[in-house]
Design a protein around this motif. Structure first.
Motif, PDB file in Angstrom:
ATOM      1  N   SER A 189       0.842  -1.190   0.000  1.00 33.41           N
ATOM      2  CA  SER A 189       0.000   0.000   0.000  1.00 33.41           C
ATOM      3  C   SER A 189       0.880   1.243   0.000  1.00 33.41           C
ATOM      4  CB  SER A 189      -0.919   0.020   1.233  1.00 33.41           C
ATOM      5  OG  SER A 189      -1.765  -1.111   1.264  1.00 33.41           O
ATOM      6  N   THR A 190       0.279   2.360  -0.361  1.00 35.56           N
ATOM      7  CA  THR A 190       1.007   3.625  -0.366  1.00 35.56           C
ATOM      8  C   THR A 190       1.540   3.946   1.022  1.00 35.56           C
ATOM      9  OG1 THR A 190      -0.385   4.497  -2.134  1.00 35.56           O
ATOM     10  CG2 THR A 190       0.814   6.104  -0.817  1.00 35.56           C
ATOM     11  N   GLN A 191       2.785   4.402   1.076  1.00 40.05           N
ATOM     12  CA  GLN A 191       3.349   4.982   2.284  1.00 40.05           C
ATOM     13  C   GLN A 191       3.740   6.424   1.974  1.00 40.05           C
ATOM     14  OE1 GLN A 191       5.939   2.120   4.829  1.00 40.05           O
ATOM     15  NE2 GLN A 191       6.435   1.624   2.720  1.00 40.05           N
ATOM     16  N   VAL A 192       3.268   7.355   2.795  1.00 39.44           N
ATOM     17  CA  VAL A 192       3.646   8.753   2.646  1.00 39.44           C
ATOM     18  C   VAL A 192       4.394   9.179   3.898  1.00 39.44           C
ATOM     19  CG1 VAL A 192       2.836  11.131   2.423  1.00 39.44           C
ATOM     20  CG2 VAL A 192       1.709   9.319   1.136  1.00 39.44           C
ATOM     21  N   ILE A 193       5.593   9.725   3.701  1.00 43.40           N
ATOM     22  CA  ILE A 193       6.362  10.281   4.805  1.00 43.40           C
ATOM     23  C   ILE A 193       6.200  11.793   4.729  1.00 43.40           C
ATOM     24  CG2 ILE A 193       8.542  10.235   6.023  1.00 43.40           C
ATOM     25  CD1 ILE A 193       7.336   7.448   5.246  1.00 43.40           C
ATOM     26  N   LEU A 194       5.635  12.365   5.757  1.00 41.85           N
ATOM     27  CA  LEU A 194       5.341  13.801   5.802  1.00 41.85           C
ATOM     28  C   LEU A 194       6.255  14.469   6.823  1.00 41.85           C
ATOM     29  CD1 LEU A 194       3.587  16.432   5.519  1.00 41.85           C
ATOM     30  CD2 LEU A 194       2.026  15.402   7.205  1.00 41.85           C
ATOM     31  N   ASN A 195       7.048  15.413   6.348  1.00 44.06           N
ATOM     32  CA  ASN A 195       7.851  16.229   7.255  1.00 44.06           C
ATOM     33  C   ASN A 195       7.182  17.594   7.386  1.00 44.06           C
ATOM     34  OD1 ASN A 195      10.361  17.021   8.790  1.00 44.06           O
ATOM     35  ND2 ASN A 195      10.414  18.509   7.126  1.00 44.06           N
ATOM     36  N   ILE A 196       6.810  17.959   8.603  1.00 43.60           N
ATOM     37  CA  ILE A 196       6.224  19.275   8.851  1.00 43.60           C
ATOM     38  C   ILE A 196       7.244  20.108   9.606  1.00 43.60           C
ATOM     39  CG2 ILE A 196       4.278  20.588   9.731  1.00 43.60           C
ATOM     40  CD1 ILE A 196       2.618  18.068   9.767  1.00 43.60           C
ATOM     41  N   GLY A 197       8.058  20.834   8.841  1.00 41.95           N
ATOM     42  CA  GLY A 197       8.938  21.847   9.403  1.00 41.95           C
ATOM     43  C   GLY A 197       8.302  23.193   9.128  1.00 41.95           C
ATOM     44  N   GLY A 198       9.120  24.182   8.766  1.00 42.99           N
ATOM     45  CA  GLY A 198       8.532  25.449   8.357  1.00 42.99           C
ATOM     46  C   GLY A 198       7.627  25.255   7.158  1.00 42.99           C
ATOM     47  N   ILE A 199       8.113  24.485   6.193  1.00 47.09           N
ATOM     48  CA  ILE A 199       7.342  24.059   5.035  1.00 47.09           C
ATOM     49  C   ILE A 199       7.035  22.575   5.195  1.00 47.09           C
ATOM     50  CG2 ILE A 199       7.397  23.781   2.519  1.00 47.09           C
ATOM     51  CD1 ILE A 199       7.193  26.697   3.437  1.00 47.09           C
ATOM     52  N   ALA A 200       5.872  22.138   4.715  1.00 47.07           N
ATOM     53  CA  ALA A 200       5.512  20.720   4.765  1.00 47.07           C
ATOM     54  C   ALA A 200       5.880  20.060   3.445  1.00 47.07           C
ATOM     55  CB  ALA A 200       4.013  20.561   5.041  1.00 47.07           C
ATOM     56  N   ASN A 201       6.579  18.937   3.520  1.00 51.65           N
ATOM     57  CA  ASN A 201       6.907  18.204   2.298  1.00 51.65           C
ATOM     58  C   ASN A 201       6.619  16.729   2.473  1.00 51.65           C
ATOM     59  OD1 ASN A 201       9.609  16.887   3.207  1.00 51.65           O
ATOM     60  ND2 ASN A 201       9.927  19.050   3.640  1.00 51.65           N
ATOM     61  N   VAL A 202       6.305  16.070   1.367  1.00 51.54           N
ATOM     62  CA  VAL A 202       5.918  14.665   1.412  1.00 51.54           C
ATOM     63  C   VAL A 202       6.782  13.833   0.469  1.00 51.54           C
ATOM     64  CG1 VAL A 202       3.520  15.055   2.105  1.00 51.54           C
ATOM     65  CG2 VAL A 202       4.108  15.031  -0.333  1.00 51.54           C
ATOM     66  N   SER A 203       6.996  12.594   0.873  1.00 49.55           N
ATOM     67  CA  SER A 203       7.553  11.558   0.011  1.00 49.55           C
ATOM     68  C   SER A 203       6.463  10.504  -0.142  1.00 49.55           C
ATOM     69  CB  SER A 203       8.795  10.926   0.632  1.00 49.55           C
ATOM     70  OG  SER A 203       9.779  11.889   0.906  1.00 49.55           O
ATOM     71  N   VAL A 204       6.005  10.295  -1.366  1.00 55.32           N
ATOM     72  CA  VAL A 204       4.956   9.319  -1.647  1.00 55.32           C
ATOM     73  C   VAL A 204       5.618   8.071  -2.218  1.00 55.32           C
ATOM     74  CG1 VAL A 204       2.805   8.871  -2.875  1.00 55.32           C
ATOM     75  CG2 VAL A 204       3.347  11.205  -2.137  1.00 55.32           C
ATOM     76  N   LEU A 205       5.629   6.995  -1.439  1.00 60.77           N
ATOM     77  CA  LEU A 205       6.232   5.725  -1.845  1.00 60.77           C
ATOM     78  C   LEU A 205       5.116   4.807  -2.332  1.00 60.77           C
ATOM     79  CD1 LEU A 205       8.605   5.213   1.248  1.00 60.77           C
ATOM     80  CD2 LEU A 205       8.976   6.625  -0.778  1.00 60.77           C
ATOM     81  N   GLN A 206       5.079   4.559  -3.636  1.00 60.55           N
ATOM     82  CA  GLN A 206       4.004   3.772  -4.219  1.00 60.55           C
ATOM     83  C   GLN A 206       4.347   2.287  -4.226  1.00 60.55           C
ATOM     84  OE1 GLN A 206       1.366   5.222  -4.315  1.00 60.55           O
ATOM     85  NE2 GLN A 206       1.024   6.663  -5.994  1.00 60.55           N
ATOM     86  N   PRO A 207       3.327   1.418  -4.195  1.00 63.47           N
ATOM     87  CA  PRO A 207       3.579  -0.027  -4.166  1.00 63.47           C
ATOM     88  C   PRO A 207       4.396  -0.530  -5.349  1.00 63.47           C
ATOM     89  CG  PRO A 207       1.299   0.440  -3.607  1.00 63.47           C
ATOM     90  CD  PRO A 207       1.893   1.732  -4.066  1.00 63.47           C
TER      91      PRO A 207
END
Length: 372
Positions: A162-180
């Protein structure tokens, strides 16, 4: 079998709260966090960074002096980390230093990015080879130069059904979307804590909203929320990245001026908190694949109970938790990432993801600053 090597990662982000450092051990596909530390920004240095990072007029003298001050701060942060650990300078293969971003302009006729913090000083003062300037090679190859951590997230979390998303919420929010299927997508979703911290400082004289205690006293102002959600960055397609030069106090003032006046300071803070949660949720909803998509949150925003609870409510079919639940310390995820990027440079391993940044090819990122 490859030998285990130790690296130090340094990260200071758009939140401008301070410097995170981490000692990590890397061997093949294994990485261990051995020790970590945090060194607060002196108030005067934070003021100096803020004085130039939103496009204000400055001078070469001011930039040069700030570059020097930041280099010394990073060296002090490394020395503080080693002093509390059981490791010595001679144990460390290299330092990976992100530097302080003061302006990031990946789009337009003249794309560029600027991180300050003299890595020659870091190497000379610590006695450790240092790798820095990670973003500009990617931009030279047509990429955004950001985000860079998705490659590290793929290294850490691997494959899933399944999809895994790693979300970093610092000053700006950024995501890494790891697809199956192995594909990786990454981008900045928009503001994380930058507007919250700005308003906390301006309205309450506090650097940030600890445990969302102030926002909990307010209500969402739906007219302002709707106005902010019209921001054109939010509907742009990836690859995309942003920063404090876009989302700042003047941006907020413009949004407020477009609606009827009248809301409490607490209401405004609660609305900004909602804005961060909604923009993240809206950004990742389309990528949910599989029976149990997972959102793992790191960075300062993972400690905000309103953001975390709202993400769970806005993404009812997702499992939402912090990266700590996967035995990865969320406070030091990014400093670990830059230690890993230094490892990639030393070992000539490509460390950018063209699918994320838009670069024409994958290459080892960074520039070498020898200690001797």
């Amino acid at each position: 079998m490859s030998k285990e090597a130790l690296y130090i990662g340094i990260m200071s982000g758009t939140s401008l709260d301070g410097v995170d450092t981490a000692i990590v051990a890397i061997k093949g596909k294994q990485i261990r966090l051995l020790d970590s530390d945090f060194l607060s920004y002196p108030d005067t240095l934070k003021r100096d960074v803020l004085a130039i990072c939103q496009g204000q007029a400055t001078s070469l003298k001011s930039i040069g002096e700030l570059d020097h001050k930041l280099g010394k701060l990073y060296a002090n942060a490394v020395e503080s980390l080693l002093a509390k650990s059981s490791y010595n300078t001679s144990d460390i293969t290299a330092i990976g230093n992100h530097g302080q971003t003061v302006f990031h302009q990946p789009d337009g006729d003249i794309p560029f990015t600027t991180q300050l913090g003299d890595n020659n000083l870091v190497a000379a003062l610590t006695g450790i080879d240092t790798i820095g300037d990670f973003r500009r090679k990617d931009m030279a190859l047509g990429g955004q130069g950001a985000p860079l951590v998705p490659a590290f997230h793929r290294y850490l979390f691997g494959d899933s059904e399944s999809t895994q998303v790693i979300l970093n919420i610092g000053g700006i929010a950024n995501v890494s979307v790891l697809q199956p299927n192995g594909d990786v997508i990454g981008f900045d979703t928009g503001p994380g804590n930058v507007l919250l911290d700005h308003w906390c400082t301006q309205a309450f004289g506090q650097a940030f909203d600890k445990d969302a205690q102030l926002a909990n006293q307010g209500m969402v102002h739906h007219e302002l929320l709707a106005q902010m959600l019209k921001d054109p960055y939010l509907t742009r397609s990836a690859p995309k990245s942003t920063g404090r030069e876009y989302y700042h106090g003047q941006w907020l003032d413009t949004q407020r001026a477009a609606i009827k006046p009248g809301m409490s300071d607490h209401d405004l803070l609660r609305t900004l908190t909602e804005f961060t949660a909604m923009t993240v949720a809206d950004a990742i909803k389309p990528y949910g694949i599989g029976n149990s998509p997972k959102l793992l949150v790191c960075g300062g925003g993972a400690n905000n109970p309103i953001i975390m609870s709202r993400l769970s409510e806005l993404l009812p079919n997702w499992h939402v938790d912090s990266t700590d639940s996967e035995a990865i310390n969320g406070d030091y995820m990014e400093s670990m990432a830059f230690a890993w990027l230094a490892h990639c440079f030393v070992n000539k391993i490509p460390s950018n993801l063209p699918s994320v940044t838009g670069a024409s090819k994958a290459v080892p990122l960074g520039v070498f600053y020898p200690a001797n």
